[in-house]
Enzyme design. Structure first.
Site, short mmCIF file in Angstrom:
data_model
loop_
_atom_site.label_atom_id
_atom_site.label_comp_id
_atom_site.label_asym_id
_atom_site.label_seq_id
_atom_site.Cartn_x
_atom_site.Cartn_y
_atom_site.Cartn_z
CE LYS A 115 47.24 68.00 85.18
NZ LYS A 115 48.56 68.09 84.61
CE LYS A 197 45.55 62.10 81.69
NZ LYS A 197 46.39 63.07 81.07
CE LYS A 200 54.16 61.75 82.98
NZ LYS A 200 53.68 63.09 82.67
P1 TYM Z 1 52.06 64.51 79.93
O1 TYM Z 1 53.38 64.60 80.59
O2 TYM Z 1 50.84 64.44 80.79
O3 TYM Z 1 52.02 63.26 78.97
C1 TYM Z 1 53.05 63.02 78.02
C2 TYM Z 1 52.45 62.41 76.76
O4 TYM Z 1 51.78 61.19 77.06
C3 TYM Z 1 50.45 61.24 76.56
N1 TYM Z 1 49.56 60.53 77.51
C4 TYM Z 1 48.73 59.55 77.16
N2 TYM Z 1 48.47 58.98 75.97
C5 TYM Z 1 47.57 57.98 75.96
N3 TYM Z 1 46.92 57.53 77.07
C6 TYM Z 1 47.15 58.07 78.28
N4 TYM Z 1 46.53 57.60 79.35
C7 TYM Z 1 48.09 59.14 78.36
N5 TYM Z 1 48.57 59.89 79.39
C8 TYM Z 1 49.47 60.74 78.84
C9 TYM Z 1 50.10 62.72 76.52
O5 TYM Z 1 49.07 62.98 75.60
C10 TYM Z 1 51.43 63.33 76.09
O6 TYM Z 1 51.57 63.23 74.69
N6 TYM Z 1 51.34 69.23 78.53
C11 TYM Z 1 52.00 67.99 78.18
C12 TYM Z 1 53.52 68.11 78.12
C13 TYM Z 1 53.98 69.17 77.20
C14 TYM Z 1 54.04 69.09 75.78
C15 TYM Z 1 54.56 70.33 75.36
C16 TYM Z 1 53.71 68.08 74.86
C17 TYM Z 1 54.43 70.40 77.57
N7 TYM Z 1 54.78 71.09 76.45
C18 TYM Z 1 54.76 70.61 73.99
C19 TYM Z 1 53.90 68.38 73.49
C20 TYM Z 1 54.42 69.61 73.08
C21 TYM Z 1 51.68 66.97 79.25
O7 TYM Z 1 51.36 67.28 80.36
O8 TYM Z 1 51.89 65.68 78.87
#
Ligand code: TYM
Length: 335
Positions: A115, A197, A200
């Site tokens: 990032k 990957k 979003k």
């Molecule tokens: P975030 O918002 O980037 O993504 C949300 C969830 O989607 C999964 N994910 C994916 N899985 C498979 N392939 C992909 N290309 C892909 N892109 C995203 C992520 O692994 C995630 O499970 N830091 C976290 C949000 C967060 C969180 C937490 C999660 C904040 N606090 C506490 C669990 C517990 C994040 O940015 O996810």
């Protein structure tokens, strides 16, 4: 609402439109584990502030994320679906945990490195301490299991390390959480660059399939997916990353094994396969899209669920926070 079962915790950032990576890597597993655990799902809006947001669009996106959780099948009367920023304990616990986290640990976080490279003009302290806020999210609710995609594995490891360190000093304050990473769909790659990957925040809209894309758009994106010059539908991530990614998506959407998919497409070309993947994904998303449309009209229903769940989360969070404050020696409130 809760039944003294083990606690499951997860959440997503309210940044950009959700992709099928988010669905297959996380949301789908949330729904399948739902009955076994008492679940909390956060709309992680504080995390989104590490990147500049347009306030009006951000507010609307966070609300839409809440609605999508519900539309995917998570009942807000049985699950605590709430906004992270509505529970003050997240930021409060994060500060305390910051003081138990080493810079050396944060320097190793690959997401921070990625990032910072992407937002070189805004490498803020929030981006750096982001994993500590995530640890606070999870530890605040004494969570047992955290279903996430592969990209969040390192953040779960640091959460466990911080919790273990804190418990080592003060006794058993935090439950040490286990990650839950699904067998399929945990690492969905970009359709335009299968080495990266699916995200979003990708600038190329053809690289990601969004949860609210219509059927024609979904099929068109899969038809244009980058593959190789071979013709065999075979799972070989190193040699054939594009096709392997499509196999992974199709297998997860249809609940099939990779071998079953290879067999189904034996002797057929990439064209037939890509069309089948597009159709499978479109029909997987259809029920959620319809429900989303209905729920978007039910403002007062969603409002009252938000209110109720925010209060419930605040209550649970306060319990842990008070305990932590006492353990580290902060002066107790006079009642
Ligand atoms: P975030 O918002 O980037 O993504 C949300 C969830 O989607 C999964 N994910 C994916 N899985 C498979 N392939 C992909 N290309 C892909 N892109 C995203 C992520 O692994 C995630 O499970 N830091 C976290 C949000 C967060 C969180 C937490 C999660 C904040 N606090 C506490 C669990 C517990 C994040 O940015 O996810």
């Amino acid at each position: 609402m809760f039944h003294d079962r083990k606690i499951l915790y997860s959440g997503m950032q309210a940044t950009g439109n959700l992709t099928i990576g988010n669905y297959l890597g996380a949301l789908k597993n949330w729904n399948s584990l739902n009955e076994e655990y008492d679940c909390l799902f956060g709309v992680m809006d504080l995390h989104s502030l590490t990147v500049r947001q347009n306030p009006a669009e951000f507010r609307q996106r966070a609300r839409s994320l809440y609605t999508l959780y519900v539309a995917s099948g998570l009942d807000p009367e049985k699950n605590c679906i709430y906004f992270q920023s509505h529970v003050s304990g997240h930021a409060e616990l994060a500060w305390i945990l910051d003081c138990f986290t080493y810079m050396g640990e944060l320097n190793r976080m690959t997401q921070f490195k990625d990032k910072s490279a992407k937002h070189a003009d805004n490498i803020n302290a929030g981006l750096y301490t982001y994993p500590v806020l995530m640890a606070a999210d999870i530890l605040l609710y004494q969570s047992d299991v955290v279903p996430v995609g592969v990209d969040q594995k390192q953040h779960l490891e640091i959460t466990r390390d911080i919790a273990g360190r804190f418990n080592g000093i003060y006794g058993d304050v935090f439950t040490i959480p286990e990650p839950y990473i699904g067998r399929q769909g945990a690492h969905v790659m970009s359709l335009q660059n299968p080495e990266k990957k699916m995200s979003k925040s990708d600038e190329n809209p053809n690289a990601s399939v969004y949860l609210l894309d219509d059927t024609d758009t979904i099929i068109r994106k899969f038809k244009r997916a980058v593959t190789d010059s071979d013709t065999q539908v075979r799972y070989a991530p190193e040699e054939k990353p594009g096709i392997s990614n499509l196999i992974e998506i199709y297998a997860a959407a249809e609940n099939k094994t990779f071998e079953e998919v290879e067999k189904e497409f034996e002797g057929k070309g990439y064209g037939d396969f890509k069309l089948a993947v597009g159709e499978a994904v479109a029909s997987m998303l259809k029920p959620m899209q319809e429900k989303y449309k209905e729920l978007s009209k039910e403002k007062s229903y969603i409002d009252s669920r938000i209110k109720e769940n925010d209060e419930k989360a605040q209550y649970m969070a306060d319990k842990t926070l008070r305990k932590v404050q006492k353990k580290v020696g902060l002066t107790e409130r006079i009642r």
